[in-house]
Motif scaffolding. Structure first.
Motif, PDB file in Angstrom:
ATOM      1  N   VAL A  76       1.869 -62.842  11.647  1.00  0.00           N
ATOM      2  CA  VAL A  76       1.510 -61.780  12.583  1.00  0.00           C
ATOM      3  C   VAL A  76       0.093 -61.313  12.288  1.00  0.00           C
ATOM      4  CG1 VAL A  76       2.024 -59.401  13.296  1.00  0.00           C
ATOM      5  CG2 VAL A  76       3.890 -61.010  12.890  1.00  0.00           C
ATOM      6  N   TRP A  77      -0.659 -61.133  13.352  1.00  0.00           N
ATOM      7  CA  TRP A  77      -1.926 -60.421  13.293  1.00  0.00           C
ATOM      8  C   TRP A  77      -1.612 -59.109  13.979  1.00  0.00           C
ATOM      9  CZ3 TRP A  77      -7.254 -62.916  14.681  1.00  0.00           C
ATOM     10  CH2 TRP A  77      -8.278 -62.000  14.435  1.00  0.00           C
ATOM     11  N   SER A  78      -1.394 -58.084  13.175  1.00  0.00           N
ATOM     12  CA  SER A  78      -0.844 -56.826  13.678  1.00  0.00           C
ATOM     13  C   SER A  78      -1.656 -56.263  14.845  1.00  0.00           C
ATOM     14  CB  SER A  78      -0.769 -55.793  12.558  1.00  0.00           C
ATOM     15  OG  SER A  78       0.052 -54.722  12.946  1.00  0.00           O
ATOM     16  N   GLY A  79      -0.938 -56.023  15.932  1.00  0.00           N
ATOM     17  CA  GLY A  79      -1.551 -55.498  17.138  1.00  0.00           C
ATOM     18  C   GLY A  79      -2.212 -56.550  18.005  1.00  0.00           C
ATOM     19  N   CYS A 135       2.595 -57.384  19.002  1.00  0.00           N
ATOM     20  CA  CYS A 135       3.447 -57.546  17.834  1.00  0.00           C
ATOM     21  C   CYS A 135       2.764 -56.797  16.691  1.00  0.00           C
ATOM     22  CB  CYS A 135       3.553 -59.040  17.516  1.00  0.00           C
ATOM     23  SG  CYS A 135       4.641 -59.415  16.173  1.00  0.00           S
ATOM     24  N   ARG A 136       3.529 -56.166  15.820  1.00  0.00           N
ATOM     25  CA  ARG A 136       2.882 -55.379  14.767  1.00  0.00           C
ATOM     26  C   ARG A 136       3.668 -55.399  13.458  1.00  0.00           C
ATOM     27  NH1 ARG A 136       5.367 -52.233  18.341  1.00  0.00           N
ATOM     28  NH2 ARG A 136       6.747 -50.600  17.609  1.00  0.00           N
ATOM     29  N   THR A 137       2.972 -55.040  12.402  1.00  0.00           N
ATOM     30  CA  THR A 137       3.577 -54.896  11.075  1.00  0.00           C
ATOM     31  C   THR A 137       3.310 -53.476  10.579  1.00  0.00           C
ATOM     32  OG1 THR A 137       1.581 -55.662   9.971  1.00  0.00           O
ATOM     33  CG2 THR A 137       3.230 -57.336  10.519  1.00  0.00           C
ATOM     34  N   ASP A 138       3.973 -53.122   9.485  1.00  0.00           N
ATOM     35  CA  ASP A 138       3.765 -51.786   8.912  1.00  0.00           C
ATOM     36  C   ASP A 138       2.406 -51.649   8.251  1.00  0.00           C
ATOM     37  OD1 ASP A 138       6.238 -50.899   9.751  1.00  0.00           O
ATOM     38  OD2 ASP A 138       7.236 -51.460   7.880  1.00  0.00           O
ATOM     39  N   PRO A 194      -1.083 -53.145   8.699  1.00  0.00           N
ATOM     40  CA  PRO A 194      -2.006 -54.009   9.434  1.00  0.00           C
ATOM     41  C   PRO A 194      -3.137 -54.547   8.556  1.00  0.00           C
ATOM     42  CG  PRO A 194      -1.681 -51.920  10.580  1.00  0.00           C
ATOM     43  CD  PRO A 194      -1.049 -51.791   9.228  1.00  0.00           C
ATOM     44  N   TYR A 223      -3.976 -63.689  10.934  1.00  0.00           N
ATOM     45  CA  TYR A 223      -2.553 -64.015  10.902  1.00  0.00           C
ATOM     46  C   TYR A 223      -2.091 -64.118   9.455  1.00  0.00           C
ATOM     47  CZ  TYR A 223      -2.386 -64.899  15.876  1.00  0.00           C
ATOM     48  OH  TYR A 223      -2.429 -64.751  17.231  1.00  0.00           O
ATOM     49  N   VAL A 236       4.739 -62.805   7.232  1.00  0.00           N
ATOM     50  CA  VAL A 236       5.384 -61.494   7.091  1.00  0.00           C
ATOM     51  C   VAL A 236       6.884 -61.669   6.906  1.00  0.00           C
ATOM     52  CG1 VAL A 236       3.628 -60.264   8.427  1.00  0.00           C
ATOM     53  CG2 VAL A 236       5.609 -61.216   9.593  1.00  0.00           C
ATOM     54  N   PHE A 248       8.541 -57.989  11.304  1.00  0.00           N
ATOM     55  CA  PHE A 248       7.559 -57.512  12.270  1.00  0.00           C
ATOM     56  C   PHE A 248       8.290 -56.795  13.387  1.00  0.00           C
ATOM     57  CE2 PHE A 248       8.574 -61.850  13.507  1.00  0.00           C
ATOM     58  CZ  PHE A 248       8.800 -61.765  14.874  1.00  0.00           C
TER      59      PHE A 248
END
Length: 135
Positions: A34-37, A99-102, A104, A108, A111, A114
């Motif tokens: 994931v590349w957050s946002g 898509c996001r993570t806690d 950022p 990529y 994770v 997500f």
């Protein structure tokens, strides 16, 4: 209390307006990236199971309640996600989208979990199904 759905390697906990995805390969090479946002990358071999778990989440009342709260008839459209792009070097399929993570960080990154707003799952499923359709 979140609603949990599990299909093959994927577990999704849906509550409120968010779905939290966890993959069994968390931390390993085949873990989602994931590349957050900005986007999501999934091993091509995992797309069928992701497609299936997305379909299961779309059947849940929590999904429909989130859609109703959004009050936007365009919520869930595929346009929020880019067409999938396969990278033969790493065997991952990349999609730009919400898509996001806690935590950022740029680029990529593999994770363990997500999140995606429930209203955007339909669009993601449309993009994945179109990619997987016979050509």
């Amino acid at each position: 209390m979140p609603t949990r759905t599990t299909v093959a390697e994927w577990t999704v906990a849906a509550s409120g307006d968010t779905a939290a995805f966890t993959h069994a390969a968390a931390g390993g090479y085949w873990a989602p990236r994931v590349w957050s946002g900005r986007g999501l990358a999934v091993a091509e071999a995992d797309l069928a199971a992701l497609d299936k778990v997305l379909g299961e989440v779309l059947k849940l009342p929590v999904y429909w309640l989130a859609r109703a709260r959004r009050g936007d008839s365009a919520a869930g459209e595929a346009a929020v996600w880019s067409p999938p792009r396969y990278d033969p070097d790493d065997e991952f399929v990349y999609l730009t989208g919400p898509c996001r993570t806690d935590a950022p960080v740029p680029g990529y990154r593999p994770v363990s979990t997500f999140a995606i707003d429930l209203v955007h799952l339909r669009g993601l499923r449309i993009r994945i199904a179109a990619y997987r359709a016979p050509k």
